[in-house]
Design an enzyme around this catalytic site. Structure first.
Site, PDB file in Angstrom:
ATOM      1  N   ALA A  45       0.833  -1.201   0.000  1.00 48.55           N
ATOM      2  CA  ALA A  45       0.000   0.000   0.000  1.00 48.55           C
ATOM      3  C   ALA A  45       0.871   1.255   0.000  1.00 48.55           C
ATOM      4  CB  ALA A  45      -0.936  -0.004   1.202  1.00 48.55           C
ATOM      5  N   GLU A  46       1.954   1.234   0.779  1.00 49.14           N
ATOM      6  CA  GLU A  46       2.820   2.413   0.846  1.00 49.14           C
ATOM      7  C   GLU A  46       4.280   2.006   0.972  1.00 49.14           C
ATOM      8  OE1 GLU A  46       1.613   5.442   0.568  1.00 49.14           O
ATOM      9  OE2 GLU A  46      -0.513   5.137   1.045  1.00 49.14           O
ATOM     10  N   THR A  47       5.140   2.780   0.326  1.00 47.86           N
ATOM     11  CA  THR A  47       6.579   2.751   0.568  1.00 47.86           C
ATOM     12  C   THR A  47       6.983   4.155   0.997  1.00 47.86           C
ATOM     13  OG1 THR A  47       7.012   0.993  -1.037  1.00 47.86           O
ATOM     14  CG2 THR A  47       8.865   2.411  -0.431  1.00 47.86           C
TER      15      THR A  47
END
Length: 262
Positions: A45-47
């Site tokens: 979902a996020e880096t």
């Protein structure tokens, strides 16, 4: 070029729960294209990427599709890396970001995000929202800076929500927060952001910048407990502090390694 990378499960005290985020420490920024490519390759979902500054750190967040203005769980994951792996001395980290100054405080094994509150207003549900949740009774609908907030009648209604993700993806917003009073916590929620490449986010810290002021007013209390009812699930300790919200969670290290970038 070799870069360190860590994967952290955020808003949980055990592996394979909470919301996984990748964290890539940098000494200087890569190109936007390179960071987006890394985020797409990670397929989380996020880096989060961060670089040191004179007053703390500058943080940026990427989904596999876009750079976003704010991400709570990846900020918490980044703070975990800085406190527990990078050997940061102190109990408070200050991040500069596209959403202004963000503060994370460490007390024992709890990390508390200090974020700006989201201001929201009563909204007329867009047609796509009504269509996607056509069998669901919506008690209230609000629009914040980037998300719609939909209030349902019970925790069970949130858990068993019937929706059309394709129609939901056409709504002009970052995402849709669905919430209700909880059975054993103050409130529960789910978060959907197909517009950002995430059908359902496991635990969404940034959504609580809207949820906390709403439930603080509704329940007439500033300290709250919350659960996000995704498959992985997550538990949060929350507090409204004027124009700021405090979002507390735990985290677990799942992976450490290095990536090779040309």
């Amino acid at each position: 070029m070799k870069l360190p990378i860590y994967q952290i499960d955020a808003f949980t005290d055990k592996l394979f729960c909470g919301n996984p985020a990748a964290v890539v420490p940098l000494t200087e920024w890569l190109s936007d294209e390179s960071m987006l490519q890394i985020a797409a390759e990670n397929n989380l979902a996020e880096t989060a990427f961060y670089v040191p500054t004179e007053t703390g750190f500058h943080i940026r967040w990427f989904t596999p599709a876009v750079e976003v203005d704010l991400c709570g769980h990846a900020t918490l994951a980044t703070a975990y890396v800085i406190f527990n792996i990078q050997g940061y001395e102190g109990q408070v980290i200050r991040f500069s970001s596209r959403s202004g100054e963000l503060i994370v405080e460490c007390k024992e094994d709890w990390l508390t995000l200090n974020f700006p509150v989201d201001h929201f207003q009563v909204a007329v549900p867009p047609p796509a929202l009504m269509e996607s949740l056509n069998s669901t009774t919506m008690l209230e609908v609000y629009k914040g800076k980037s998300d719609y907030l939909v209030v349902l009648e019970s925790e069970e209604a949130v858990q068993n929500l019937d929706f059309d993700i394709i129609v939901l993806s056409t709504i002009p917003a970052r995402g849709i927060i669905v919430t209700a009073a909880g059975n054993d916590v103050d409130f529960v929620s789910r978060f959907f952001a197909p517009q950002s490449g995430i059908d359902e986010d496991p635990v969404t810290g940034s959504a609580h910048t809207t949820l906390i002021p709403y439930w603080a007013e509704k329940l007439s209390k500033n300290k709250l407990t919350a659960k996000q009812l995704s498959k992985r699930g997550g538990y949060l300790k929350c507090e409204l502090d004027g124009e700021r919200v405090l979002i507390g969670g735990q985290a677990k290290l799942y992976l450490r390694g290095e990536i090779l970038v040309d």
